[in-house]
Design an enzyme around this catalytic site. Sequence first.
Site, PDB file in Angstrom:
ATOM      1  N   ASP A   1      -8.260   7.313 -15.223  1.00 26.28           N
ATOM      2  CA  ASP A   1      -8.130   8.754 -15.120  1.00 26.28           C
ATOM      3  C   ASP A   1      -7.143   9.207 -16.211  1.00 26.28           C
ATOM      4  O   ASP A   1      -7.535   9.324 -17.365  1.00 26.28           O
ATOM      5  CB  ASP A   1      -7.647   9.034 -13.690  1.00 26.28           C
TER       6      ASP A   1
ATOM      7  N   LYS B   1     -12.994   8.620 -16.742  1.00 18.04           N
ATOM      8  CA  LYS B   1     -12.959  10.082 -16.842  1.00 18.04           C
ATOM      9  C   LYS B   1     -12.168  10.457 -18.092  1.00 18.04           C
ATOM     10  O   LYS B   1     -10.995  10.808 -17.997  1.00 18.04           O
ATOM     11  CB  LYS B   1     -12.193  10.663 -15.650  1.00 18.04           C
TER      12      LYS B   1
ATOM     13  N   LYS C   1      -6.242  -0.970  -4.215  1.00 21.18           N
ATOM     14  CA  LYS C   1      -7.349  -1.500  -3.452  1.00 21.18           C
ATOM     15  C   LYS C   1      -8.688  -1.100  -4.058  1.00 21.18           C
ATOM     16  O   LYS C   1      -9.720  -1.668  -3.752  1.00 21.18           O
ATOM     17  CB  LYS C   1      -7.300  -0.961  -2.014  1.00 21.18           C
TER      18      LYS C   1
ATOM     19  N   ASP D   1     -11.011   0.253 -10.853  1.00 15.29           N
ATOM     20  CA  ASP D   1     -12.105   1.107 -10.387  1.00 15.29           C
ATOM     21  C   ASP D   1     -12.359   2.285 -11.321  1.00 15.29           C
ATOM     22  O   ASP D   1     -13.486   2.568 -11.693  1.00 15.29           O
ATOM     23  CB  ASP D   1     -11.840   1.610  -8.952  1.00 15.29           C
TER      24      ASP D   1
ATOM     25  N   ARG E   1     -14.177   4.086   1.150  1.00 15.08           N
ATOM     26  CA  ARG E   1     -14.265   2.923   0.246  1.00 15.08           C
ATOM     27  C   ARG E   1     -15.519   2.091   0.523  1.00 15.08           C
ATOM     28  O   ARG E   1     -16.031   1.408  -0.353  1.00 15.08           O
ATOM     29  CB  ARG E   1     -13.040   2.017   0.411  1.00 15.08           C
TER      30      ARG E   1
HETATM   31  P1  IMP Z   1      -4.523   6.856 -13.749  1.00 16.43           P
HETATM   32  O1  IMP Z   1      -5.535   6.438 -14.787  1.00 16.43           O
HETATM   33  O2  IMP Z   1      -3.173   6.242 -13.975  1.00 16.43           O
HETATM   34  O3  IMP Z   1      -4.431   8.346 -13.625  1.00 16.43           O
HETATM   35  O4  IMP Z   1      -4.894   6.307 -12.312  1.00 16.43           O
HETATM   36  C1  IMP Z   1      -6.182   6.172 -11.890  1.00 16.43           C
HETATM   37  C2  IMP Z   1      -6.126   5.982 -10.393  1.00 16.43           C
HETATM   38  O5  IMP Z   1      -6.256   7.269  -9.770  1.00 16.43           O
HETATM   39  C3  IMP Z   1      -7.288   5.168  -9.899  1.00 16.43           C
HETATM   40  O6  IMP Z   1      -6.961   3.816  -9.789  1.00 16.43           O
HETATM   41  C4  IMP Z   1      -7.603   5.807  -8.560  1.00 16.43           C
HETATM   42  O7  IMP Z   1      -6.839   5.198  -7.550  1.00 16.43           O
HETATM   43  C5  IMP Z   1      -7.160   7.224  -8.691  1.00 16.43           C
HETATM   44  N1  IMP Z   1      -8.297   8.140  -8.980  1.00 16.43           N
HETATM   45  C6  IMP Z   1      -8.490   8.867 -10.083  1.00 16.43           C
HETATM   46  N2  IMP Z   1      -9.604   9.598 -10.018  1.00 16.43           N
HETATM   47  C7  IMP Z   1     -10.153   9.331  -8.807  1.00 16.43           C
HETATM   48  C8  IMP Z   1     -11.353   9.787  -8.136  1.00 16.43           C
HETATM   49  O8  IMP Z   1     -12.160  10.594  -8.631  1.00 16.43           O
HETATM   50  N3  IMP Z   1     -11.562   9.264  -6.894  1.00 16.43           N
HETATM   51  C9  IMP Z   1     -10.720   8.365  -6.307  1.00 16.43           C
HETATM   52  N4  IMP Z   1      -9.605   7.918  -6.902  1.00 16.43           N
HETATM   53  C10 IMP Z   1      -9.312   8.396  -8.139  1.00 16.43           C
HETATM   54 MG    MG Z   2      -6.790   2.831  -7.743  1.00 10.79          MG
END
Ligand code: IMP
Ligand code: MG
Length: 172
Positions: A96, A124, A49, A93, A158
Amino acid sequence: MSEQRKMYADLKDELLITRDQIAVRVKEMGAEITRDFEGKDLTVICILKGAVVFFVDLIREIDLPMTMDFMAISSYGSATKPINGKDVLIIEDIVDSGMTLSFLKENLLSRGAASLHIATLLDKPERRRVPLHVDYSGFTIPDEFVVGYGLDYAEKYRNLPDIGVLRPEIYE
Ligand code: IMP
Ligand code: MG
């Protein structure tokens, strides 16, 4: 309005990115994407979302014909929408670890997308665990937990128009 002021009390005092800064950057990203996808068969995919708020702003800054789709992480593997020959732009969004998008990227490419690009509002890079090329990134941020403009903590915040760092006492 009063609800919103209550939510702001859970954030560190200094906002990380204001709604005005976001608006300026989203316009720039839309202009860049418009240039890059001219003449392509563009499909944009919103990752639910978290990307919803960014998505609705960004698509209105892309001056091209497009189709759109919405995907939740749990349905990545089973999605059966035809994407054969499409130039796919994933709209996310935040990147990470990079795990989610690297998986999705492979999945969509194996289903015959002509090209696949990634647009994320936030990145990040310090947290990356798998290599992932991000084509369009709004803001590079430090390793802190942020909420607002679509990003949540336990499904809340959100609807904040700005992006801030959640006070650690909220999740500790
Ligand atoms: P990744 O890159 O597979 O670790 O997933 C990233 C997901 O982790 C994003 O789509 C967010 O849902 C969640 N996420 C990572 N960092 C944050 C943050 O600082 N705030 C809110 N959600 C985050
Ligand atoms: Mg997400």
